[in-house]
Design an enzyme around this catalytic site. Structure first.
Site, PDB file in Angstrom:
ATOM      1  N   GLU A 310       0.828  -1.216   0.000  1.00  0.00           N
ATOM      2  CA  GLU A 310       0.000   0.000   0.000  1.00  0.00           C
ATOM      3  C   GLU A 310       0.856   1.259   0.000  1.00  0.00           C
ATOM      4  O   GLU A 310       0.884   1.995   0.984  1.00  0.00           O
ATOM      5  CB  GLU A 310      -0.881   0.013   1.254  1.00  0.00           C
ATOM      6  CG  GLU A 310      -1.752  -1.197   1.428  1.00  0.00           C
ATOM      7  CD  GLU A 310      -2.361  -1.278   2.827  1.00  0.00           C
ATOM      8  OE1 GLU A 310      -1.824  -0.678   3.777  1.00  0.00           O
ATOM      9  OE2 GLU A 310      -3.385  -1.945   2.955  1.00  0.00           O
ATOM     10  N   GLY A 312       2.014   5.054  -0.559  1.00  0.00           N
ATOM     11  CA  GLY A 312       1.398   6.371  -0.726  1.00  0.00           C
ATOM     12  C   GLY A 312       2.466   7.377  -1.132  1.00  0.00           C
ATOM     13  O   GLY A 312       2.580   7.776  -2.287  1.00  0.00           O
ATOM     14  N   ARG A 350       4.105  19.737   7.595  1.00  0.00           N
ATOM     15  CA  ARG A 350       5.101  18.712   7.919  1.00  0.00           C
ATOM     16  C   ARG A 350       6.367  19.282   8.553  1.00  0.00           C
ATOM     17  O   ARG A 350       7.001  18.640   9.373  1.00  0.00           O
ATOM     18  CB  ARG A 350       5.447  17.896   6.673  1.00  0.00           C
ATOM     19  CG  ARG A 350       4.250  17.137   6.102  1.00  0.00           C
ATOM     20  CD  ARG A 350       4.646  16.099   5.054  1.00  0.00           C
ATOM     21  NE  ARG A 350       5.370  14.995   5.648  1.00  0.00           N
ATOM     22  CZ  ARG A 350       6.677  14.844   5.631  1.00  0.00           C
ATOM     23  NH1 ARG A 350       7.434  15.733   5.010  1.00  0.00           N
ATOM     24  NH2 ARG A 350       7.253  13.824   6.228  1.00  0.00           N
ATOM     25  N   TYR A 354       7.066  17.675  11.966  1.00  0.00           N
ATOM     26  CA  TYR A 354       8.134  16.656  12.028  1.00  0.00           C
ATOM     27  C   TYR A 354       9.523  17.232  11.798  1.00  0.00           C
ATOM     28  O   TYR A 354      10.468  16.468  11.578  1.00  0.00           O
ATOM     29  CB  TYR A 354       7.937  15.588  10.934  1.00  0.00           C
ATOM     30  CG  TYR A 354       6.545  15.060  10.736  1.00  0.00           C
ATOM     31  CD1 TYR A 354       5.872  14.382  11.755  1.00  0.00           C
ATOM     32  CD2 TYR A 354       5.895  15.192   9.503  1.00  0.00           C
ATOM     33  CE1 TYR A 354       4.602  13.878  11.537  1.00  0.00           C
ATOM     34  CE2 TYR A 354       4.629  14.684   9.285  1.00  0.00           C
ATOM     35  CZ  TYR A 354       3.989  14.030  10.312  1.00  0.00           C
ATOM     36  OH  TYR A 354       2.746  13.524  10.101  1.00  0.00           O
ATOM     37  N   CYS A 381      -0.181  33.086  11.935  1.00  0.00           N
ATOM     38  CA  CYS A 381       0.063  33.656  13.261  1.00  0.00           C
ATOM     39  C   CYS A 381       0.575  32.563  14.190  1.00  0.00           C
ATOM     40  O   CYS A 381      -0.143  32.100  15.082  1.00  0.00           O
ATOM     41  CB  CYS A 381      -1.216  34.248  13.811  1.00  0.00           C
ATOM     42  SG  CYS A 381      -1.862  35.499  12.731  1.00  0.00           S
ATOM     43  N   GLU A 382       1.793  32.133  13.944  1.00  0.00           N
ATOM     44  CA  GLU A 382       2.375  31.043  14.721  1.00  0.00           C
ATOM     45  C   GLU A 382       3.883  31.131  14.498  1.00  0.00           C
ATOM     46  O   GLU A 382       4.333  31.117  13.338  1.00  0.00           O
ATOM     47  CB  GLU A 382       1.810  29.727  14.167  1.00  0.00           C
ATOM     48  CG  GLU A 382       2.328  28.486  14.790  1.00  0.00           C
ATOM     49  CD  GLU A 382       1.386  27.916  15.842  1.00  0.00           C
ATOM     50  OE1 GLU A 382       0.183  28.223  15.842  1.00  0.00           O
ATOM     51  OE2 GLU A 382       1.886  27.166  16.690  1.00  0.00           O
ATOM     52  N   TYR A 410       1.179  14.069   1.768  1.00  0.00           N
ATOM     53  CA  TYR A 410       0.856  14.515   3.127  1.00  0.00           C
ATOM     54  C   TYR A 410       0.966  16.029   3.309  1.00  0.00           C
ATOM     55  O   TYR A 410       1.237  16.497   4.413  1.00  0.00           O
ATOM     56  CB  TYR A 410       1.718  13.786   4.169  1.00  0.00           C
ATOM     57  CG  TYR A 410       1.563  12.273   4.101  1.00  0.00           C
ATOM     58  CD1 TYR A 410       0.379  11.657   4.491  1.00  0.00           C
ATOM     59  CD2 TYR A 410       2.583  11.459   3.611  1.00  0.00           C
ATOM     60  CE1 TYR A 410       0.227  10.284   4.410  1.00  0.00           C
ATOM     61  CE2 TYR A 410       2.436  10.085   3.522  1.00  0.00           C
ATOM     62  CZ  TYR A 410       1.256   9.502   3.922  1.00  0.00           C
ATOM     63  OH  TYR A 410       1.103   8.137   3.839  1.00  0.00           O
TER      64      TYR A 410
HETATM   65  N1  LLP Z   1      -0.956   1.728   4.743  1.00  0.00           N
HETATM   66  C1  LLP Z   1      -1.272   2.122   5.980  1.00  0.00           C
HETATM   67  C2  LLP Z   1      -2.095   1.249   6.810  1.00  0.00           C
HETATM   68  C3  LLP Z   1      -0.812   3.351   6.467  1.00  0.00           C
HETATM   69  O1  LLP Z   1      -1.115   3.722   7.706  1.00  0.00           O
HETATM   70  C4  LLP Z   1      -0.026   4.194   5.630  1.00  0.00           C
HETATM   71  C5  LLP Z   1       0.447   5.487   6.101  1.00  0.00           C
HETATM   72  C6  LLP Z   1       0.259   3.744   4.333  1.00  0.00           C
HETATM   73  C7  LLP Z   1      -0.215   2.505   3.916  1.00  0.00           C
HETATM   74  C8  LLP Z   1       1.072   4.559   3.358  1.00  0.00           C
HETATM   75  O2  LLP Z   1       2.374   4.742   3.794  1.00  0.00           O
HETATM   76  P1  LLP Z   1       3.447   5.496   2.860  1.00  0.00           P
HETATM   77  O3  LLP Z   1       3.747   4.609   1.704  1.00  0.00           O
HETATM   78  O4  LLP Z   1       2.840   6.786   2.433  1.00  0.00           O
HETATM   79  O5  LLP Z   1       4.611   5.683   3.749  1.00  0.00           O
HETATM   80  N2  LLP Z   1       1.651  12.186   7.837  1.00  0.00           N
HETATM   81  C9  LLP Z   1       2.917  11.503   7.862  1.00  0.00           C
HETATM   82  C10 LLP Z   1       2.802  10.098   7.291  1.00  0.00           C
HETATM   83  C11 LLP Z   1       1.801   9.242   7.997  1.00  0.00           C
HETATM   84  C12 LLP Z   1       1.656   7.882   7.353  1.00  0.00           C
HETATM   85  C13 LLP Z   1       0.427   7.220   7.819  1.00  0.00           C
HETATM   86  N3  LLP Z   1       0.190   5.922   7.266  1.00  0.00           N
HETATM   87  C14 LLP Z   1       3.928  12.326   7.073  1.00  0.00           C
HETATM   88  O6  LLP Z   1       3.580  13.402   6.606  1.00  0.00           O
HETATM   89  O7  LLP Z   1       5.083  11.937   6.959  1.00  0.00           O
END
Ligand code: LLP
Length: 451
Positions: A310, A312, A350, A354, A381-382, A410
């Site tokens: 999966e 992203g 981000r 982070y 304003c931060e 993200y």
């Molecule tokens: N599958 C599940 C169950 C997940 O929780 C996530 C991401 C993905 C797939 C996709 O992961 P990726 O390939 O994108 O790493 N907001 C944070 C990232 C949070 C990821 C949450 N879950 C950021 O901006 O780095």
């Protein structure tokens, strides 16, 4: 919250835009000192569409989808790749994912609604979340989604009850927390033991729960899922997770006689945010995960399951950039140089959240060397509102167009309207054509739900 302390001795890198390596979207080029993506002049586009503006290199993201699908199919024919829509969502990315034959990972009812809006095949949808509401579960089950990933015993009861009421049997996977510490920021690490997600393998908890899941009516336990975190550079973490998962599957098959036909390894492949980053490729990730599954299935003597991943971030992050206009310049002597742009934590949280690093360039000076170190601050304003801290950039002037790379994942999905800031438009560029796929939010949009 304030900005991280600036290193006043930090030296610029004197790189030009095209020297930023893996950070650049596939079609980035520089002509007459202007940055072009998808054959479109980013400076002209910013002037036409206004800033802040999200721009996506369509060839880049399509290419990454193709790489995922073709590598997994070649190395492990019984596999599918689900795009994790939490990284970036709008109808157009779903249409492209559908055309590429991908599955979708949706978290909750909102993302499912997008999928329904573009007639995405419901059997290709995997539903996630540690607290899907009863309403969301009902929406998913009645829509006929392929799989729901059950995250807890309480949720199991809900799925079973709702499926029974709707006269259906729902295929489910159990989310297992394999106790693997992935090499990534602690806020986006999810597979370790202290996690709100899934069933932990600790103290045999997950193993014991499998029995209850098998016994529950109106659900069909077809397999197991894990996701060990995001922005992972160390591929061996995935192999470790696969080992735990296959060992678990083998035990469940042997002791409970359950046929396990599906294994979903989640997402997590890291990407280059800075010119120094050297992430693994999609092919290397596919090789690592598929060979681990084959090796451990052989070792534990079990049949190869259908495999799902999966991704992203590794599909959309590098394809996306954000364009801003420089509004204010300030020098804080002995502290830092501030460049204020017309966006900030509302379109990219981000950096504040982070301490993420990004590579900025001045799009109308893209062929020049980055000869200044600046902090790109937003308009909110931060005090901690910044998009890039202590980063090299070409000498910026008022009215310049700044391009920040790698903002495709993200950023839009975590955007807000803080300080009444309308969210930016999203433009896809390809073969010299720019098309707006999500229009800019208006002031009227901000108030549309108010009475
Ligand atoms: N599958 C599940 C169950 C997940 O929780 C996530 C991401 C993905 C797939 C996709 O992961 P990726 O390939 O994108 O790493 N907001 C944070 C990232 C949070 C990821 C949450 N879950 C950021 O901006 O780095």
């Amino acid at each position: 919250m304030s900005l991280p302390v600036s290193d006043v001795n930090k030296q610029p890198d004197y790189r030009t835009t095209m020297e930023l390596g893996a950070v650049l979207p596939k079609t980035a080029e520089v002509k007459d000192d202007h940055l072009y993506i998808g054959g479109v002049d980013m400076v002209e586009l910013a002037k036409q569409e206004g800033t802040a503006l999200y721009v996506f290199d369509e060839a880049d993201l399509t290419d990454r989808m193709e790489q995922y699908v073709s590598n997994f199919h070649a190395m492990y024919p019984n596999s599918d790749v689900a795009y994790a829509s939490k990284a970036f969502i709008n109808k157009e990315i779903y249409r492209i994912a559908k055309a590429q034959g991908m599955y979708l990972d949706v978290s909750g009812g909102g993302e499912l609604a997008y999928a329904q809006a573009v007639d995405f095949p419901m059997e290709h949808i995997v539903v996630h979340g540690n607290n899907k509401t009863p309403r969301e579960l009902e929406e998913a089950i009645s829509a006929g989604v392929g799989h729901i990933i059950v995250d807890s015993r309480i949720e199991l009861g809900r799925i079973s009850e709702i499926a029974g009421r709707l006269g259906k049997t729902q295929d489910i996977l159990m989310r297992i927390t394999p106790g693997v510490e992935a090499d990534t920021h602690e806020f986006i690490r999810t597979g370790c033991e202290d996690s709100k997600f899934g069933f932990t393998v600790k103290d045999d908890f997950a193993f014991k729960c499998v029995k209850d899941v098998m016994a529950a009516p109106n659900v069909n336990l077809v397999g197991f899922h894990c996701h060990i975190g995001s922005q992972i550079f160390a591929l061996h973490s995935f192999r470790e997770a696969v080992k735990v998962m296959i060992e678990f599957v083998a035990r469940v098959q042997k002791e409970y006689g359950l046929t396990v036909s599906q294994l979903d390894l989640g997402g997590g492949l890291g990407i280059a945010y800075t010119a120094e980053d050297e992430p693994s490729t999609i092919a290397e990730f596919a090789e690592m995960t598929t060979s681990a599954v084959k090796d451990f299935c052989a070792e534990y003597g079990i049949e190869l399951p259908h495999l799902m991943v999966e991704p992203g971030r590794s599909i959309v992050a590098n394809a996306g950039v954000t364009l801003y206009t420089v509004g204010i310049l300030k020098t804080l002597p002995g502290i830092r140089n501030i460049v204020a742009i017309d966006g900030g934590m509302s379109d990219n949280i981000r950096t504040a959240l982070y301490h993420a690093d990004y590579e900025p360039v001045v799009a109308n000076k893209a062929g020049q060397k980055r000869d200044r170190i600046v902090t790109l601050v937003g308009k909110h304003c931060e005090s901690g509102d910044a998009v890039a801290c202590d980063r090299p950039i070409q000498t910026p002037e008022i009215g310049d167009i700044v391009c920040v790379f790698c903002t495709g994942a993200y950023c839009y999905t975590m955007a807000s309207t803080y300080n009444g800031q309308p969210r930016p438009a999203i433009v896809f560029v390809k073969d010299g054509v720019a098309r707006t796929v999500t229009r800019r939010e208006t002031y009227a949009d901000l108030m549309v739900r108010d009475i």
